[in-house]
Design a protein around this motif. Structure first.
Motif, PDB file in Angstrom:
ATOM      1  N   LYS A   1      37.611  54.849  36.015  1.00  0.00           N
ATOM      2  CA  LYS A   1      38.664  55.667  36.389  1.00  0.00           C
ATOM      3  C   LYS A   1      40.263  55.356  37.795  1.00  0.00           C
ATOM      4  O   LYS A   1      39.340  54.421  38.557  1.00  0.00           O
ATOM      5  CB  LYS A   1      38.452  57.266  35.801  1.00  0.00           C
ATOM      6  N   ILE A   2      41.314  55.332  37.141  1.00  0.00           N
ATOM      7  CA  ILE A   2      42.173  54.555  38.469  1.00  0.00           C
ATOM      8  C   ILE A   2      42.326  55.572  38.626  1.00  0.00           C
ATOM      9  O   ILE A   2      42.592  56.987  38.579  1.00  0.00           O
ATOM     10  CB  ILE A   2      43.784  54.105  36.968  1.00  0.00           C
ATOM     11  N   LEU A   3      42.259  55.636  40.506  1.00  0.00           N
ATOM     12  CA  LEU A   3      42.542  56.910  41.173  1.00  0.00           C
ATOM     13  C   LEU A   3      43.349  57.334  41.752  1.00  0.00           C
ATOM     14  O   LEU A   3      44.317  57.525  42.013  1.00  0.00           O
ATOM     15  CB  LEU A   3      40.913  56.442  42.307  1.00  0.00           C
ATOM     16  N   LYS A   4      44.056  55.315  42.214  1.00  0.00           N
ATOM     17  CA  LYS A   4      45.663  55.384  43.115  1.00  0.00           C
ATOM     18  C   LYS A   4      46.317  54.419  42.279  1.00  0.00           C
ATOM     19  O   LYS A   4      45.536  53.376  42.415  1.00  0.00           O
ATOM     20  CB  LYS A   4      44.958  56.049  43.962  1.00  0.00           C
ATOM     21  N   ILE A   5      47.833  54.490  42.735  1.00  0.00           N
ATOM     22  CA  ILE A   5      48.309  53.001  42.208  1.00  0.00           C
ATOM     23  C   ILE A   5      49.601  53.452  43.575  1.00  0.00           C
ATOM     24  O   ILE A   5      49.896  53.859  44.340  1.00  0.00           O
ATOM     25  CB  ILE A   5      49.249  53.759  40.993  1.00  0.00           C
ATOM     26  N   ASP A   6      48.994  52.508  44.396  1.00  0.00           N
ATOM     27  CA  ASP A   6      49.977  51.751  45.342  1.00  0.00           C
ATOM     28  C   ASP A   6      50.800  50.572  45.405  1.00  0.00           C
ATOM     29  O   ASP A   6      50.302  49.680  46.155  1.00  0.00           O
ATOM     30  CB  ASP A   6      49.071  51.707  46.704  1.00  0.00           C
ATOM     31  N   GLY A   7      52.265  50.932  45.007  1.00  0.00           N
ATOM     32  CA  GLY A   7      52.807  49.735  44.631  1.00  0.00           C
ATOM     33  C   GLY A   7      52.340  48.598  43.522  1.00  0.00           C
ATOM     34  O   GLY A   7      52.066  48.832  42.152  1.00  0.00           O
ATOM     35  N   ASP A   8      52.092  48.027  44.122  1.00  0.00           N
ATOM     36  CA  ASP A   8      51.038  46.355  42.453  1.00  0.00           C
ATOM     37  C   ASP A   8      50.038  46.609  43.004  1.00  0.00           C
ATOM     38  O   ASP A   8      49.257  45.356  42.429  1.00  0.00           O
ATOM     39  CB  ASP A   8      51.725  44.949  43.611  1.00  0.00           C
TER      40      ASP A   8
ATOM     41  N   THR B   1      34.304  52.707  40.381  1.00  0.00           N
ATOM     42  CA  THR B   1      33.546  52.023  39.448  1.00  0.00           C
ATOM     43  C   THR B   1      32.810  53.154  38.905  1.00  0.00           C
ATOM     44  O   THR B   1      32.445  54.130  39.359  1.00  0.00           O
ATOM     45  CB  THR B   1      32.990  50.745  39.639  1.00  0.00           C
ATOM     46  N   ASN B   2      31.922  52.442  38.067  1.00  0.00           N
ATOM     47  CA  ASN B   2      30.360  53.496  37.767  1.00  0.00           C
ATOM     48  C   ASN B   2      29.571  53.552  38.838  1.00  0.00           C
ATOM     49  O   ASN B   2      28.899  54.532  38.321  1.00  0.00           O
ATOM     50  CB  ASN B   2      29.828  52.248  36.335  1.00  0.00           C
ATOM     51  N   ASP B   3      29.724  52.428  39.358  1.00  0.00           N
ATOM     52  CA  ASP B   3      28.568  52.893  40.907  1.00  0.00           C
ATOM     53  C   ASP B   3      28.879  53.668  41.433  1.00  0.00           C
ATOM     54  O   ASP B   3      28.593  53.501  42.992  1.00  0.00           O
ATOM     55  CB  ASP B   3      27.828  51.107  40.994  1.00  0.00           C
ATOM     56  N   GLY B   4      30.400  54.295  41.627  1.00  0.00           N
ATOM     57  CA  GLY B   4      30.746  54.912  42.877  1.00  0.00           C
ATOM     58  C   GLY B   4      31.064  53.989  43.653  1.00  0.00           C
ATOM     59  O   GLY B   4      32.306  54.512  44.893  1.00  0.00           O
ATOM     60  N   GLY B   5      31.675  53.100  43.461  1.00  0.00           N
ATOM     61  CA  GLY B   5      32.460  52.141  44.540  1.00  0.00           C
ATOM     62  C   GLY B   5      34.078  51.725  44.235  1.00  0.00           C
ATOM     63  O   GLY B   5      34.056  52.314  43.252  1.00  0.00           O
ATOM     64  N   ILE B   6      34.845  51.103  44.979  1.00  0.00           N
ATOM     65  CA  ILE B   6      36.076  51.258  44.127  1.00  0.00           C
ATOM     66  C   ILE B   6      36.493  49.480  44.456  1.00  0.00           C
ATOM     67  O   ILE B   6      35.837  49.148  45.009  1.00  0.00           O
ATOM     68  CB  ILE B   6      36.932  51.621  45.328  1.00  0.00           C
ATOM     69  N   LYS B   7      37.289  49.083  43.302  1.00  0.00           N
ATOM     70  CA  LYS B   7      37.575  47.855  42.566  1.00  0.00           C
ATOM     71  C   LYS B   7      38.870  47.864  42.788  1.00  0.00           C
ATOM     72  O   LYS B   7      39.765  48.879  42.055  1.00  0.00           O
ATOM     73  CB  LYS B   7      37.320  47.717  41.475  1.00  0.00           C
ATOM     74  N   GLU B   8      39.867  47.020  43.698  1.00  0.00           N
ATOM     75  CA  GLU B   8      41.376  47.635  43.857  1.00  0.00           C
ATOM     76  C   GLU B   8      41.750  45.722  43.180  1.00  0.00           C
ATOM     77  O   GLU B   8      41.421  44.746  43.154  1.00  0.00           O
ATOM     78  CB  GLU B   8      42.106  46.700  45.323  1.00  0.00           C
ATOM     79  N   VAL B   9      42.981  46.078  42.066  1.00  0.00           N
ATOM     80  CA  VAL B   9      43.168  44.749  41.083  1.00  0.00           C
ATOM     81  C   VAL B   9      45.264  45.344  40.803  1.00  0.00           C
ATOM     82  O   VAL B   9      45.557  46.062  41.774  1.00  0.00           O
ATOM     83  CB  VAL B   9      42.790  44.937  39.886  1.00  0.00           C
TER      84      VAL B   9
END
Length: 72
Positions: A3-10, A16-24
């Motif tokens: 799920k998208i948690l935050k949008i900061d500029g670009d 993620t499903n495993d409780g982590g955060i991925k930045e793209v």
């Protein structure tokens, strides 16, 4: 479910499903992202593609057979 948690500029942060955060980057996303959008992440060593997860309710409304019977 990712799920998208935050949008900061670009930069878009995705939980993620495993409780982590991925930045793209926004360019890795094939739709206009909004916080709380449910997404799927596909990645190789070189590429990341993020697609919006279609809700089950929306899928059911757009599929099936519709029969309109009129006895005029």
């Amino acid at each position: 479910m990712a799920k998208i948690l935050k949008i900061d500029g670009d930069v878009v942060s995705i939980g993620t499903n495993d409780g982590g955060i991925k930045e793209v980057r926004r360019s890795d996303i094939n739709f206009i992202p909004k916080v709380d959008d449910e997404v799927e992440i596909f990645e190789t060593e070189e590429n990341i593609i993020v697609t919006k997860k279609e809700s089950q309710q929306q899928f059911n409304l757009n599929s099936g057979i519709y029969i309109n019977v009129s006895n005029n």
